[in-house]
Design an enzyme around this catalytic site. Structure first.
Site, PDB file in Angstrom:
ATOM      1  N   ASP A 187       0.764  -1.478   0.229  1.00 47.66           N
ATOM      2  CA  ASP A 187       0.263  -0.079  -0.773  1.00 47.66           C
ATOM      3  C   ASP A 187       0.375   1.226  -0.090  1.00 47.66           C
ATOM      4  O   ASP A 187       1.507   1.304   0.505  1.00 47.66           O
ATOM      5  CB  ASP A 187      -0.890   0.206   1.476  1.00 47.66           C
ATOM      6  CG  ASP A 187      -1.799   1.275   1.513  1.00 47.66           C
ATOM      7  OD1 ASP A 187      -2.970   1.015   0.757  1.00 47.66           O
ATOM      8  OD2 ASP A 187      -1.366   2.621   2.299  1.00 47.66           O
ATOM      9  N   GLU A 213       0.849  -0.146  -5.594  1.00 46.73           N
ATOM     10  CA  GLU A 213      -0.164   0.899  -5.103  1.00 46.73           C
ATOM     11  C   GLU A 213       0.857   1.601  -5.263  1.00 46.73           C
ATOM     12  O   GLU A 213       0.815   2.788  -3.854  1.00 46.73           O
ATOM     13  CB  GLU A 213      -1.266   0.755  -4.061  1.00 46.73           C
ATOM     14  CG  GLU A 213      -2.222   0.939  -4.143  1.00 46.73           C
ATOM     15  CD  GLU A 213      -2.625   2.500  -2.983  1.00 46.73           C
ATOM     16  OE1 GLU A 213      -3.712   2.862  -3.299  1.00 46.73           O
ATOM     17  OE2 GLU A 213      -1.792   2.629  -2.355  1.00 46.73           O
TER      18      GLU A 213
END
Ligand code: OTU
Length: 650
Positions: free
Chosen positions: A284, A326
């Site tokens: 992330d 991401e």
């Protein structure tokens, strides 16, 4: 010439570790460590060479790799070996993903078991289960504010439930993707608690300051991620009496990767989940991992070095595991998260194709593919062993991250074009049936992103409200058109749960105090399984969408030209409403598929003769792969219905 240094260091380290560990079958570990150590050492030295305890840390790093290797279950080690032999396995067209919350799609991890058959019915064989780690009650950014990285949140279940689910997925040949939130922790994480209690070692895990002097300098160049709900990038912690860097929400403390201890902790967590059976790890917010005063603190060179180091380390212990980057950043920056060199600087095998996603929505709003064509043309080519994660919607908002230059060459003015997109998708533009919400509106620039479910953005919600069959039909076409694009573009298509049955916006989040200031919750619904049942009833919206998507998925799996092997050619055509590209099978180059998307709400014509002359497309009869029917060009012109697409075989 520096290999000698790393060789002798590695020898020293191994002597140390052998004293501590029992003899085991470590052959593969040593092979991989030997092959990767020079890279690991070089990266570590570049990042942390100046650190006073650098040598102690690299010993600890190798120790971590070894311990995690020893605890890696043998069935996963077997998969590692298989994947090393067939190292391009993930580029195949057979993979179809879906992202979901275990407590949104199902009730919890246990209940997921009874919902796997729906995925299989649709053809999905890669599941991204959104964050499941322990989080504080109340606000936790949908699981992205982690309190304990090695514990499953009790609201979702236990490790027992998890293991059962993983075993069941493996039996079904389904891959599992999990999140590792590498950039920050919850302010309730043990490290944060210790920092708050004054522990200097843990204060060094974060960016903590006595006063505003340094934060103010950072702020001069750092943009805000959540300007409405979490303005600024620092938060005053009353208990500690200090400022903490919090780029996302105030309760998410940014980790300090200048500290090698932080790197090793997070690597250990990555390997922990790899050993729990994740095939793919979604890292992330990777763009944010390195902070530097005077910069935007995004996409810094060191963030890439950290990812390279994570990859090299993971290759030693769990080489079968892939990373998804991401990084929702500018097109020319996203591509760098694959790494800039396949041998010397590899990072993540998969990256979110945020550019394609945003461009597709632009094409929906403008009804033209001009910017889409420009934007795709200008994405630099990626490394060979790398693939896109192509998506239409995900749990986040849609940001208009394409480049201003492309907007200009497409003939628009950047600021007003972005305003138009926000107006369009919030339904404030003549003729738009979109029912999205503005997200993260920046009061200074007027910029905003968009929240909303695929179906509601495509106009289905308002069409249903107006009881307008034509509009309902058009919305369904848009939903299918967008899926037709992500399923054929090249890469792993990642569907979003609920989208295959036309799930509308869900405003129940407004009644929840921990969610109602974050409109992204409007598209994070509880799956309505009664509505899902309608997929078996012809004539329903659910039936139309579900069965068409299912069909596309099954067709995609049979077409080798849809594997991602650097085998797409974008075709310039003279109709601005059309997005046209060809996919070819590198082994059998005569097998080509021509993909045509018409983004206009009127039928459009494509003149096939230039394509034929260029040799892209030779045909006597053209077959529409989605229904097996033959299509006929009239005077060399092929008609593509409104908001529709074709996958054509010549
Ligand atoms: C990611 O998001 C997650 O997908 C979000 O759900 C989290 O809120 C966020 O990180 C913090 O953990 O970092 O590189 O809405 O696109 O925050 C991009 C903006 C991210 C998201 C952005 C994104």
């Amino acid at each position: 010439m520096y290999e000698q240094i790393s060789h002798s260091l590695l020898n020293d380290i191994l002597v140390e570790l052998k004293k501590k560990t029992k003899p085991q079958n470590m052959q593969f570990f040593y092979t991989r460590l030997g092959a990767n150590f020079y890279a690991i050492y070089s990266l570590f030295n570049t990042l942390y060479g100046e650190h006073p305890d650098s040598k102690k840390h690299i010993l600890h790093l190798v120790e971590t790799l070894m311990h995690q290797y020893i605890s890696r279950p043998s069935h996963l080690k077997k998969i590692d070996l298989e994947r090393e032999k067939d190292h391009n396995w993930f580029l195949s067209q057979k993979w179809i993903g879906m992202a979901l919350y275990c407590n949104g799609y199902a009730d919890n991890l246990k209940d997921m078991l009874s919902r796997l058959n729906y995925l299989q019915e649709l053809g999905v064989n890669l599941v991204h289960i959104m964050p499941i780690c322990d989080c504080p009650e109340g606000k936790s950014d949908g699981g992205y504010a982690v309190r304990d990285f090695c514990k499953i949140d009790s609201r979702f279940g236990t490790f027992e439930d998890f293991d059962e689910l993983v075993a069941n997925l493996k039996k079904r040949d389904m891959l599992l993707t999990l999140d590792v939130v590498v950039n920050h922790t919850s302010d309730q994480h043990e490290w944060a608690k210790k920092a708050r209690e004054g522990d200097k070692a843990y204060q060094d895990y974060y960016f903590i300051f006595d006063d505003r002097s340094i934060p103010d300098i950072y702020e001069e160049s750092m943009p805000e991620v959540f300007p409405e709900t979490a303005p600024g990038n620092f938060t005053w912690d009353e208990a500690m009496g200090k400022w903490v860097m919090t780029v996302f929400n105030r309760y998410q403390w940014d980790l300090n990767y200048r500290n090698p201890a932080v790197f090793i902790e997070m690597l250990d967590i990555i390997l922990f989940w790899a050993n729990r059976g994740a095939d793919i790890l979604r890292l992330d917010a990777v763009a944010f991992m390195w902070k530097k005063m005077g910069s935007s603190c995004q996409n810094e060179r060191e963030a890439h070095l950290i990812l390279q180091l994570m990859k090299d380390c993971c290759q030693v212990t769990a080489p079968g595991v892939l990373f998804i980057a991401e990084a929702i950043v500018a097109p020319t920056e996203i591509i760098k998260y694959f790494g800039e060199d396949a041998i010397n600087a590899k990072e993540c095998e998969i990256a979110y194709n945020a550019t394609f996603m945003a461009l597709l929505w632009d094409a929906v709003a403008t009804k033209k593919a001009i910017l889409l064509n420009k934007g795709i043309q200008n994405i630099p080519s990626k490394l060979e062993r790398a693939t896109w994660l192509n998506y239409v919607r995900c749990h986040d908002d849609i940001g208009w991250g394409f480049s201003d230059d492309d907007i200009v060459t497409a003939g628009y003015e950047p600021q007003s074009h972005r305003r138009f997109l926000v107006d369009y998708f919030t339904g404030n533009y003549e003729g738009s049936l979109s029912a999205g919400l503005a997200f993260g509106r920046n009061s200074q620039t007027g910029d905003a992103r968009i929240s909303g479910s695929l179906a509601s953005l495509a106009g289905l919600e308002r069409a249903l409200k107006n009881n307008d069959p034509d509009a309902i039909n058009m919305a369904i076409k848009i939903i299918l058109l967008l899926h037709g694009m992500i399923l054929s573009f090249g890469g792993i298509p990642m569907l979003y749960y609920g989208d295959a049955i036309g799930t509308l916006n869900d405003d129940s989040y407004l009644n929840d105090e921990s969610k109602n200031d974050d409109s992204r919750w409007i598209h994070r619904p509880k799956m309505n399984w009664e509505k899902a049942m309608h997929r078996t009833q012809p004539g329903t919206v659910e039936y139309s969408i579900f069965n068409a998507v299912k069909k596309m998925i099954s067709i995609r799996k049979e077409i080798p030209a849809f594997a991602d092997r650097n085998n797409r050619e974008l075709l310039n055509v003279d109709n601005p409403h059309l997005f046209v590209f060809s996919r070819f099978d590198q082994i059998n180059s005569s097998s080509r598929v021509l993909v045509i998307g018409n983004f206009n709400d009127e039928p459009q014509f494509l003149d096939l003769s230039p394509l034929q002359r260029m040799g892209f497309f030779q045909y006597d009869s053209i077959k529409n792969l989605c229904n097996g029917e033959s299509l006929h060009a009239m005077n060399g012109n092929l008609m593509i219905p409104a908001r529709s697409f074709y996958w054509l075989e010549a």
